[in-house]
Design a protein around this motif. Structure first.
Motif, PDB file in Angstrom:
ATOM      1  N   UNK A   4       0.831  -1.202   0.000  1.00 55.60           N
ATOM      2  CA  UNK A   4       0.000   0.000   0.000  1.00 55.60           C
ATOM      3  C   UNK A   4       0.871   1.259   0.000  1.00 55.60           C
ATOM      4  N   UNK A   5       1.944   1.248   0.745  1.00 54.54           N
ATOM      5  CA  UNK A   5       2.864   2.387   0.763  1.00 54.54           C
ATOM      6  C   UNK A   5       3.499   2.601  -0.611  1.00 54.54           C
ATOM      7  N   UNK A   6       3.880   1.494  -1.262  1.00 55.31           N
ATOM      8  CA  UNK A   6       4.441   1.602  -2.613  1.00 55.31           C
ATOM      9  C   UNK A   6       3.404   2.142  -3.583  1.00 55.31           C
ATOM     10  N   UNK A   7       2.171   1.684  -3.465  1.00 53.59           N
ATOM     11  CA  UNK A   7       1.097   2.151  -4.350  1.00 53.59           C
ATOM     12  C   UNK A   7       0.885   3.656  -4.183  1.00 53.59           C
ATOM     13  N   UNK A   8       0.842   4.106  -2.933  1.00 47.12           N
ATOM     14  CA  UNK A   8       0.636   5.537  -2.677  1.00 47.12           C
ATOM     15  C   UNK A   8       1.803   6.375  -3.196  1.00 47.12           C
ATOM     16  N   UNK A   9       3.007   5.888  -3.007  1.00 49.00           N
ATOM     17  CA  UNK A   9       4.186   6.597  -3.493  1.00 49.00           C
ATOM     18  C   UNK A   9       4.144   6.725  -5.012  1.00 49.00           C
ATOM     19  N   UNK A  10       3.795   5.641  -5.679  1.00 47.40           N
ATOM     20  CA  UNK A  10       3.690   5.641  -7.141  1.00 47.40           C
ATOM     21  C   UNK A  10       2.595   6.602  -7.600  1.00 47.40           C
ATOM     22  N   UNK A  11       1.460   6.589  -6.908  1.00 48.96           N
ATOM     23  CA  UNK A  11       0.344   7.487  -7.263  1.00 48.96           C
ATOM     24  C   UNK A  11       0.760   8.950  -7.122  1.00 48.96           C
ATOM     25  N   UNK A  12       1.511   9.266  -6.074  1.00 48.77           N
ATOM     26  CA  UNK A  12       1.977  10.651  -5.888  1.00 48.77           C
ATOM     27  C   UNK A  12       2.889  11.083  -7.031  1.00 48.77           C
ATOM     28  N   UNK A  13       3.750  10.178  -7.482  1.00 48.00           N
ATOM     29  CA  UNK A  13       4.634  10.493  -8.604  1.00 48.00           C
ATOM     30  C   UNK A  13       3.836  10.725  -9.880  1.00 48.00           C
ATOM     31  N   UNK A  14       2.833   9.897 -10.111  1.00 50.85           N
ATOM     32  CA  UNK A  14       2.003  10.049 -11.315  1.00 50.85           C
ATOM     33  C   UNK A  14       1.238  11.370 -11.281  1.00 50.85           C
ATOM     34  N   UNK A  17       7.984  17.421  -6.053  1.00 55.14           N
ATOM     35  CA  UNK A  17       6.554  17.736  -5.944  1.00 55.14           C
ATOM     36  C   UNK A  17       5.804  16.605  -5.242  1.00 55.14           C
ATOM     37  N   UNK A  18       6.224  15.366  -5.509  1.00 53.31           N
ATOM     38  CA  UNK A  18       5.560  14.201  -4.911  1.00 53.31           C
ATOM     39  C   UNK A  18       5.991  13.964  -3.469  1.00 53.31           C
ATOM     40  N   UNK A  19       7.052  14.650  -3.022  1.00 52.98           N
ATOM     41  CA  UNK A  19       7.571  14.413  -1.686  1.00 52.98           C
ATOM     42  C   UNK A  19       8.264  13.067  -1.574  1.00 52.98           C
ATOM     43  N   UNK A  20       8.884  12.637  -2.671  1.00 50.89           N
ATOM     44  CA  UNK A  20       9.532  11.325  -2.727  1.00 50.89           C
ATOM     45  C   UNK A  20      11.033  11.479  -2.912  1.00 50.89           C
ATOM     46  N   UNK A  41      10.519   3.016 -10.021  1.00 55.03           N
ATOM     47  CA  UNK A  41       9.187   2.684 -10.535  1.00 55.03           C
ATOM     48  C   UNK A  41       9.072   2.799 -12.053  1.00 55.03           C
ATOM     49  N   UNK A  42       9.857   3.703 -12.661  1.00 51.90           N
ATOM     50  CA  UNK A  42       9.687   3.992 -14.086  1.00 51.90           C
ATOM     51  C   UNK A  42      11.036   4.022 -14.786  1.00 51.90           C
ATOM     52  N   UNK A  43      11.142   3.415 -15.975  1.00 48.11           N
ATOM     53  CA  UNK A  43      12.431   3.357 -16.667  1.00 48.11           C
ATOM     54  C   UNK A  43      12.892   4.685 -17.265  1.00 48.11           C
ATOM     55  N   UNK A  44      12.015   5.668 -17.383  1.00 48.64           N
ATOM     56  CA  UNK A  44      12.399   6.950 -17.952  1.00 48.64           C
ATOM     57  C   UNK A  44      11.262   7.948 -17.880  1.00 48.64           C
ATOM     58  N   UNK A  45      11.566   9.180 -18.281  1.00 50.43           N
ATOM     59  CA  UNK A  45      10.570  10.249 -18.164  1.00 50.43           C
ATOM     60  C   UNK A  45       9.389  10.037 -19.114  1.00 50.43           C
TER      61      UNK A  45
END
Length: 200
Positions: free
Chosen positions: A11-21, A44-47, A55-59
């Motif tokens: 759940x923490x990983x999901x929330x972190x990913x959602x903040x980045x998106x 901006x995401x506080x990450x 989480x993501x291979x590139x921009x």
């Protein structure tokens, strides 16, 4: 202190990913794609900045995932708004309106998204895209398709083409005109969905 359970960590990983998106959507809409850095997005995401690469291979992939998430959320809101309906024609009209509406409400973001798809990295089939595809496939099925595997990609192509036409620099088409064309193609009455204004 006892270690966190696997479900709590997930759940923490999901929330972190959602903040980045979400941060990606906000920053690209505000500044444009080129002026937005991965560091800006993390801030901006506080990450931690390393999480973006985790989480993501590139921009470009991050942007596509972020826009697919936004499209899914917008589509879900359109399909579930009151009065709720199971009528396939109404649901298809709402789907068209939801996606076309993003070209009007988020032009900078959607233009960056379309440009990325047309570049070398191409179309990214990420989890967010797969969730969006599931909603559109369901919409096509409820509309009455006898061949969803053929009709879903055609709907996706029609929607992408309409968004591209609405955002084409120097020669954009009006969303109302594009909506009319799509509604005629699918045999939908103008009053279905959420008409922007009287028919052109």
């Amino acid at each position: 202190m006892s270690p966190r359970s696997a479900s709590v960590n997930e759940e923490l990983r999901r929330r972190s990913r959602e903040r980045l998106l979400q941060a990606t959507v906000e920053l690209v809409a505000e500044r444009g794609y080129e002026a937005t850095t991965l560091g800006d997005i993390a801030d901006r995401a506080g990450s931690a900045r390393g999480l973006v690469s985790y989480y993501f291979p590139g921009k470009r992939q991050l942007l596509q995932s972020a826009v697919h998430r936004l499209m899914r959320l917008t589509l879900e809101a359109g399909l579930e708004r009151e009065p709720r309906t199971s009528d396939g024609r109404e649901r298809l009209a709402r789907a068209i309106d939801a996606i076309l509406g993003l070209s009007h409400s988020q032009p900078v973001l959607m233009r960056a998204h379309m440009a990325g798809i047309l570049q070398a990295e191409g179309f990214v089939q990420c989890p967010e895209q797969q969730r969006l595809a599931g909603l559109l496939r369901d919409t096509v099925e409820r509309y009455g398709s006898q061949d969803v595997d053929t009709d879903y990609p055609m709907l996706r192509a029609n929607l992408m083409g309409a968004v591209f036409a609405a955002l084409l620099p120097g020669a954009p088409m009006s969303p109302a005109t594009l909506r009319t064309e799509l509604f005629q193609r699918y045999g939908l009455d103008w009053e279905l969905g959420a008409p922007p204004h009287p028919a052109p």
